[in-house]
Write a protein that holds these residues in place. Structure first.
Motif: not given
Length: 338
Positions: A197-226
């Motif tokens: 509870e921010p009004s009771e037992n919390v001393i501080s809060i820090m909220q972080k928002r970043t594009l570090e770690g964001a992924v907007t496209k994923v390509k899944v590849l199988g194992t090479k066979e040739a």
């Protein structure tokens, strides 16, 4: 200089023979989802009758749980891992202790598993071979692909099995060592969910928002066979917030998917927009563990403790890094590293 007396709330027992309650100057407990073992660090004042401590000895950390009245084990079974003596005006000993899952992280072996086994079946195999007692090992249900593990840590193999389970749509599990033996705990399954509870037992809060770690496209590849010169087969391509955030592509080379639809589902689960974490410093609730669900009043979010540091005392202080279950799955269970 006298020790910091924690009002009888905390104690350290060495080999169930020596109690160091009156000698504790500082005591912390730390855990994170990207580490296997619960870690305690204590600074002790060395008295004339101090029996000494050395790596390899059995140790327990006890404390009165938040809201309780009697001491319980907070870290047990555990082992003394490192000792450092400091000599100034007084003699102090800093001791690092781990729960006994540390042996799984530091020991290597090799295994070949056929397709069709579950993670829980493999963990029973590891435990039986290494004479590790186990207690609650729920059926993880998801059938895994064939695996060939060479000279890897036992923990590394366990986590690869648990990650494959999560990648294929199963729950997220975390190994924990208890007095009863090795357990598999489902992330966010704790029965008691503590409210901050921010009004009771919390001393501080820090909220972080970043594009570090964001992924907007994923390509899944199988194992090479040739041959090495051939391009890998593209099993699935999934796109997310490219228009808003730009193209941040992740390549996944995976041989464990049984179908294109399975690969597409896994690729979709990896899509991630702006990464949001919340760091909370509050009065200590000493039983919160990494992987526990936590309620942050007013956030409107379901949150999981990704890391926790308890600075034990009366009152103590804790620092939590919190993230959504989706972030936990992407960050700790959908990536390739262990």
């Amino acid at each position: 200089m006298t020790a910091l007396r924690l009002a009888g709330a905390y104690d350290i027992w060495l080999e169930d023979r020596y109690a160091f309650q009156d000698l504790i100057y500082e005591l912390t407990l730390e855990e994170a989802l990207d580490e296997i073992s619960y870690r305690a660090q204590a600074t002790l004042v060395v008295s004339p009758d101090f029996p000494g401590m050395k790596p390899g000895q059995a140790v327990r950390v006890l404390g009165v749980p938040f809201g309780g009245s009697e001491q319980v084990d907070l870290l047990n079974p555990a082992v003394v891992w490192q000792c450092e003596n400091h000599y100034e005006r007084s003699d102090r000993l800093t001791v690092t202790m781990y729960d006994r899952t540390i042996y799984l992280a530091k020991s290597e072996d090799e295994y070949v598993f056929p397709a069709g086994m579950t993670a829980s079946e493999r963990i029973r195999k590891y435990a039986d071979d290494w004479n590790i007692r186990y207690d609650r090992l729920p059926d993880t249900e998801v059938k895994l692909a064939k695996a060939l593990y060479r000279a890897e840590s036992i923990y590394g193999m366990m986590m690869k099995d648990l990650k494959e389970t999560a990648k294929k749509g199963g729950p997220m599990y975390r190994p924990r060592m208890t007095v009863a033996g090795l357990e598999l705990v489902q992330i966010g399954s704790n029965r008691v969910v503590w409210s901050l509870e921010p009004s009771e037992n919390v001393i501080s809060i820090m909220q972080k928002r970043t594009l570090e770690g964001a992924v907007t496209k994923v390509k899944v590849l199988g194992t090479k066979e040739a041959g090495d010169d051939a391009a890998a087969q593209v099993l699935a391509v999934e796109e997310g917030e490219i228009a808003a955030l730009g193209t941040l592509q992740k390549i996944v080379q995976e041989s464990s998917y049984n179908s294109v639809s399975e690969a597409k589902e896994a690729a979709h689960a990896l899509l991630a927009g702006v990464q949001e974490t919340i760091s909370v410093t509050s009065l200590d609730i000493n039983t919160i563990r990494a992987g526990d669900k936590v309620d942050l009043a007013g956030s409107g979010m379901e949150l999981i403790a990704m890391s926790v540091r308890h600075e034990l005392g009366d009152p103590g202080k804790m620092v939590l890094e919190l993230g959504s279950p989706e972030l936990v799955r992407r960050r700790y269970y959908m990536n390739e590293s262990v």
